[in-house]
Design a protein around this motif. Sequence first.
Motif, short mmCIF file in Angstrom:
data_model
loop_
_atom_site.label_atom_id
_atom_site.label_comp_id
_atom_site.label_asym_id
_atom_site.label_seq_id
_atom_site.Cartn_x
_atom_site.Cartn_y
_atom_site.Cartn_z
N ILE A 38 0.83 -1.37 -0.21
CA ILE A 38 0.02 -0.18 0.00
C ILE A 38 0.86 1.32 0.15
O ILE A 38 2.12 1.19 0.42
CB ILE A 38 -0.83 0.11 1.33
N LEU A 39 0.18 2.34 -0.37
CA LEU A 39 1.03 3.68 -0.53
C LEU A 39 0.96 4.41 0.95
O LEU A 39 0.11 4.32 1.48
CB LEU A 39 0.30 4.58 -1.27
N THR A 40 2.10 4.71 1.22
CA THR A 40 2.37 5.36 2.62
C THR A 40 3.13 6.82 2.21
O THR A 40 4.40 6.64 1.34
CB THR A 40 3.08 4.70 3.90
N ASP A 41 2.84 7.70 2.99
CA ASP A 41 3.49 9.10 2.58
C ASP A 41 4.32 9.55 3.74
O ASP A 41 4.81 10.64 3.92
CB ASP A 41 3.04 10.03 2.03
N GLY A 42 4.34 8.73 5.02
CA GLY A 42 4.79 9.16 6.16
C GLY A 42 4.60 8.18 7.32
O GLY A 42 4.03 7.06 7.24
N VAL A 43 4.89 8.82 8.74
CA VAL A 43 4.67 7.95 9.77
C VAL A 43 3.64 9.08 10.60
O VAL A 43 3.92 10.23 10.57
CB VAL A 43 5.84 7.53 10.55
N VAL A 44 2.84 8.50 11.37
CA VAL A 44 2.12 9.30 12.27
C VAL A 44 2.51 8.95 13.75
O VAL A 44 2.42 7.88 13.99
CB VAL A 44 0.49 9.23 12.13
N ILE A 45 3.06 9.94 14.55
CA ILE A 45 3.50 9.61 15.89
C ILE A 45 2.61 10.09 16.86
O ILE A 45 2.05 11.36 16.73
CB ILE A 45 4.85 10.18 16.14
N LYS A 46 1.98 9.45 17.77
CA LYS A 46 0.95 9.74 18.80
C LYS A 46 1.50 9.36 20.15
O LYS A 46 1.94 8.38 20.62
CB LYS A 46 -0.45 9.08 18.58
N ILE A 47 1.10 10.38 21.12
CA ILE A 47 1.48 10.05 22.50
C ILE A 47 0.43 8.94 22.82
O ILE A 47 -0.75 8.79 22.45
CB ILE A 47 1.03 11.43 23.43
N ASN A 48 0.82 7.82 23.77
CA ASN A 48 -0.10 6.71 23.88
C ASN A 48 -0.89 7.17 24.77
O ASN A 48 -2.01 6.33 24.70
CB ASN A 48 1.21 5.58 24.18
#
Length: 463
Positions: free
Chosen positions: A279-289
């Motif tokens: 699948i296409l991804t254009d980055g990463v999402v970083i979330k506080i857990n």
Amino acid sequence: MDKRERIDKLIEKIENLNYHYYTLDEPLVSDGEYDQIYDELRQLEEETGYVRDDSPTQIVGGEILDKFEKHFHITKLLSQNKAQTHEELEAWIDRCNRLRDEYNRNHDDKLAELEYIMEYKFDGLTVNLTYNNGLLVNAATRGNGTVGEEISAQVRTIRSIPNKIKEESLLEIQGEALMPLSELTRYNEENELQLKNARNAAAGALRNLDTKETAKRNLTAYFYAIPTNDLDFSSEEEMLEFLKDQGLLIHPYHKKVHNLQEIIKELDFIEEERKRIDILTDGVVIKINDKQTQEVLGSTNKFPRWSIAYKFEAEEYTTTLKEVVWNVGRSGKVTPSAILDPVEFSGATVSRATLNNYDDIIRKKVRIGSKIFIRRSNDVIPEILGVVDENQEGTKEIEKPSKCPYCGSELIQGNVHIICPNSISCKPQLLARMEHFTSRNAMDIEGLSEKTIAQLMEELDIN
Ligand SMILES: [Zn+2]
């Protein structure tokens, strides 16, 4: 057994099979057995006229809608704050820590050390599902975050999305619909209509009033957020587990990390890994857990303060096609090559791209002056995927040459390629043949370059 009861049973059975097949990727039965069960259901529905709205026979597409209805999201769908450098990530982490420390100074219940969950940033179309009483009651695009378009019929063609979930309270579930790259290839092989890229293909499929077309594209969807819920999650991880438990597809990659160094290490890993996934991804999402910390940090009116999207450099670029030159090969094949407005491609300047033949030009609707998509393909000349806008003004048709641009001979139309028949004195053909003759696999004349051969031909009339 009563036929209606049998229908209910079969629907339940098919939903369970779909869940194992599409979501878990662990089929319980062969395709043949599945078809048998499906056929039995269809037959019984025909016999009895008892056809449930959520029956699998009703959700494979086929419905043509007049228009899209507006849908008001219950909870506003925010977008993501973005970072493109490690410094910007560091600044974000510092700000989160500052807000956390400030809270801890003024409150007795202390927030824990920050932990982060990293997930792919999918490059498709955002969908917002509404479940109520355990049933999928609506699906909509994100739109402007407040109002989207209803695409329930289209989304029901995505077979990994369950119609029924265990949880009965009102939920909005956010995810991304995607066209797997393998499906894009398959589609383009089987259909006249050529899809340029997976993102546009997924968005185009869901924003298509003809749901048969949506179904043909075999979309999938990954889910990652629950904007509306009364559930008390303690962490992102727990929320993801919940989604999985409800039968929704979550991407297997999500990683817990603790600081900038760990984040950067993961980013390096993902930058390579994402080239291998379907699948296409254009980055990463970083979330506080931690959910409580999320609440304390809150949101601006645009995006949550507790998450950020790190975007990778694009694999696809747009530029303008300036002209097309025709090259003649060894066997007389005349092939087009696109001259582009130079564009920076991760360090290299690119000013040429491949067009396979004249049919390729027609199929991709490429014209002189067109704004086009090009895709990087491992260090070779990039490929033209298609035009940005088919109706762009001020463009000019690319003419199919009738005479050889090098020797002036009348060209012949072969099956796929145009051919210059002048094998005796067409210079590029002679040059290519001479080069072939002297190459390692033939006469193996060391140190004789293409340039030298051209010079020998030019100055000494060698042939
Ligand atoms: Zn020629």
